[in-house]
Structure formats: C-alpha cells, structure tokens
Design an enzyme around this catalytic site. Structure first.
Site, PDB file in Angstrom:
ATOM      1  N   HIS A  63       0.929  -1.095  -0.104  1.00  0.00           N
ATOM      2  CA  HIS A  63       0.463   0.271   0.493  1.00  0.00           C
ATOM      3  C   HIS A  63       0.975   1.346   0.062  1.00  0.00           C
ATOM      4  O   HIS A  63       2.098   0.811   0.157  1.00  0.00           O
ATOM      5  CB  HIS A  63      -0.946   0.277   0.769  1.00  0.00           C
ATOM      6  N   HIS A  65       1.255   4.028   1.811  1.00  0.00           N
ATOM      7  CA  HIS A  65       2.233   4.634   3.382  1.00  0.00           C
ATOM      8  C   HIS A  65       2.992   4.931   3.019  1.00  0.00           C
ATOM      9  O   HIS A  65       3.894   3.908   2.428  1.00  0.00           O
ATOM     10  CB  HIS A  65       1.785   4.114   4.756  1.00  0.00           C
ATOM     11  N   ASP A  67       5.696   4.182   5.068  1.00  0.00           N
ATOM     12  CA  ASP A  67       6.829   4.519   5.438  1.00  0.00           C
ATOM     13  C   ASP A  67       7.422   2.706   4.912  1.00  0.00           C
ATOM     14  O   ASP A  67       8.379   1.460   5.014  1.00  0.00           O
ATOM     15  CB  ASP A  67       6.415   3.440   7.359  1.00  0.00           C
ATOM     16  N   HIS A 141      -6.863  -2.334   5.771  1.00  0.00           N
ATOM     17  CA  HIS A 141      -6.387  -0.794   6.456  1.00  0.00           C
ATOM     18  C   HIS A 141      -7.194   0.564   6.106  1.00  0.00           C
ATOM     19  O   HIS A 141      -8.317   0.114   5.053  1.00  0.00           O
ATOM     20  CB  HIS A 141      -5.518  -1.359   5.942  1.00  0.00           C
ATOM     21  N   ASP A 204      -0.047  -3.604   7.062  1.00  0.00           N
ATOM     22  CA  ASP A 204      -0.351  -3.060   7.706  1.00  0.00           C
ATOM     23  C   ASP A 204      -2.116  -3.839   7.434  1.00  0.00           C
ATOM     24  O   ASP A 204      -2.651  -3.418   6.498  1.00  0.00           O
ATOM     25  CB  ASP A 204      -0.416  -1.561   7.105  1.00  0.00           C
ATOM     26  N   HIS A 262       7.235  -4.359  12.164  1.00  0.00           N
ATOM     27  CA  HIS A 262       6.637  -3.474  11.597  1.00  0.00           C
ATOM     28  C   HIS A 262       5.692  -3.055  12.936  1.00  0.00           C
ATOM     29  O   HIS A 262       5.214  -3.432  13.158  1.00  0.00           O
ATOM     30  CB  HIS A 262       5.613  -4.144  10.814  1.00  0.00           C
TER      31      HIS A 262
END
Length: 301
Positions: A63, A65, A67, A141, A204, A262
């Site tokens: 995804h 994001h 990080d 998520h 995530d 994570h």
C-alpha cells in the site's frame, strides 16, 4: 547462503528509530529476488545487507503509506543507474497509481531500464513462473492494501527403495520422471508428492479473510505486529494487528515459521512480542525481526 531466505532491511512502523529503519524485505527465492515494501532508506539498507539491485526481479508494494513506499524513488533510480539487464516487474494497488508515478519520476534521471508495471486490483494470481505462482489478497487498512503469497508447484520425490525394487536405475530414473511411466510402472509407484513451499507477506491490516487466506499452510509468514495485545483497540482503530493476533493467525493456519515485524516506536522491549506470541499458543519457529537479519525458509519436511 540459503537459496531461499528473507533478508530484513527495515522493521519500523510509521517512523524509523535509532535501531530500526523503515520497512524493507527482500525474499531470495532460488535465482530470483523479490523486494517487498521499500520504505525510506531502503537503498542504503540494501548496501549494508550486501544486496544489489541486480538481485531484484520483482517489487511488491502492499500500500502507499510512506513507511512502505518512500524508498521506491531511490531503488528505481538505482535500477536505472546500474542498468539492470533483466526485466523487473512492479506490483502495487492500482488505486495508488498516481503515487507510484510520482515516486517513479520524483526527480530527473536517465531512464535506461524498462520497468514493467503490473498493478493489482483483485484477489488471485498475479504471475506464474516455473518456480512459483505469485498471488494477492486484499487486506483491511484505511487505504487500499494487498498482501502477497508465493506458492511453489508441488513436485515428486523419488523413492530409492521402490526404484530398486522395480529395477529402475541410471538414465531410466529421469525417463520415468519425464514420461510418467516406464515398462508398465507408473511414476506414482516409485515416488511421492513433494509439497511446494509457501511464503506470505502480510503488512498493515486488521484481521480479515485475506490475512487467513494468505497465511494458510505457509512455510514462512512475514506479518506485521505493530502493537502489543494491551493496545488492541488502537490496532483496530488504525488498521493493524497485535502480536497475539498475528500469532493466532499463524497457529490456526499451520504456519511453520512466523516472522513478526513492523513494530511501533512506543515499545522498548522487542522480547515482549515473542512472549505474547507464545502466550497466544503459537509453537512453531518464531523470529522477532531485526534490521539486516537473514532468515532461512524452513527445510522441507
């Protein structure tokens, strides 16, 4: 060096810490390399881990994001700088195409490599090679996210005792493998199924059907455990898992080696993740990932 191993490049969630870089994971699968979720600093972590962009064949982003994806710009530019001679394919959620485009062309550079874009927008197989099938499953998520899974085709293991009993030896062993029968003896009579290995990468997400589908029967499951169990409410709110939740998934799915990663910066003691995973009833091999660690896939049973 193991022919199949996970090279951990970064293990932090949201922000890096003094001891943990943003996410980044390289799976070595025989002669191929698959880079998962290259966060900020991945290019330097690759250097520290002895990994080159020439080792890469695929990049899989769960995804968009930061990080999990800010390192794309540097990695893609390095692929072009080093003029990688083979095809590299990038998989990522199709809904994040605009983010991928921005990262791919974040700054000016000379494009020398034809990076193949293969965005994901549905569950199921993404690619088939002689060594594996790459699959995706949607996760839960706040932004669209997919997990990934490699499934090796089942093979057959030859049984020397049965071969000898039927007088099959030398070149005839290869012949019965190719043709499926020899002198009236079927291949099934002198061999047994060798189950293909399975690897899953789950970042995530809350608990959802996709998590269980990805984890089912895996030899190795790399899975986020951002929070400890006492913060489960936060995990649900922000779309994450706890150590206990991840371990119960692995327990119920029959995972042989569980890799937790994570981690939120709020926790100072990484051993607590292991304690909670064991308390949840997971009894297989367990690794609480640390940066630059190498984890071999379990040997075949």
């Amino acid at each position: 060096m193991s022919a199949r191993e996970l090279v951990v490049l970064g293990t932090a969630s949201q922000v890096p810490t003094r001891h943990r870089n943003h996410n980044g994971y390289l799976l070595r699968w025989d002669g191929e390399g698959i880079l998962f979720d290259p966060g900020e600093g991945t290019q330097r972590q690759m250097l520290r881990a002895g990994v080159a962009v020439h080792d890469l064949n695929r990049i899989c982003v769960t995804h968009f994001h930061g990080d999990h994806s800010l390192g794309l710009a540097g990695v893609i530019q390095r692929i072009n700088l080093d003029k990688v001679p083979h095809e590299i394919t990038a998989h990522y959620p199709r809904s994040g195409q605009r983010f991928f485009d921005r990262l791919r062309y974040a700054t000016a550079y000379r494009e020398t490599v034809a990076l193949t874009e293969a965005p994901v927008d549905t569950d199921g197989p993404l690619a088939r090679t002689p060594g594996y099938t790459l699959e995706a499953r949607k996760l839960s998520h706040p932004v669209e996210a997919y997990g990934y899974r490699l499934v090796e085709p089942d093979g057959r293991r030859m049984l020397p005792g049965r071969l000898a009993a039927h007088g099959i030896k030398g070149p005839d062993v290869g012949r019965i493998q190719r043709e499926g029968t020899l002198g009236g003896v079927p291949l099934e009579e002198v061999s047994e199924v060798r189950r293909g290995q399975r690897f899953a990468f789950v970042m995530d997400t809350r608990l959802c059907d996709g998590v269980y589908a990805l984890a089912e029967g895996c030899d190795m499951l790399v899975i986020e455990s951002t929070f400890l169990d006492e913060d489960e409410a936060l995990a649900v709110d922000f779309g994450h898992l706890t150590a206990g939740q991840a371990a119960r998934v692995a327990r119920d799915a029959g995972v042989r080696h569980l890799v937790l990663t994570h981690f939120s910066q709020r926790y100072a003691d990484p051993e607590e993740f292991e304690r909670q995973a064991r308390a949840a009833g997971y009894e297989g091999e367990l690794t609480v990932a640390r940066d630059l660690q190498r984890v071999a896939l379990p040997k075949r049973r």
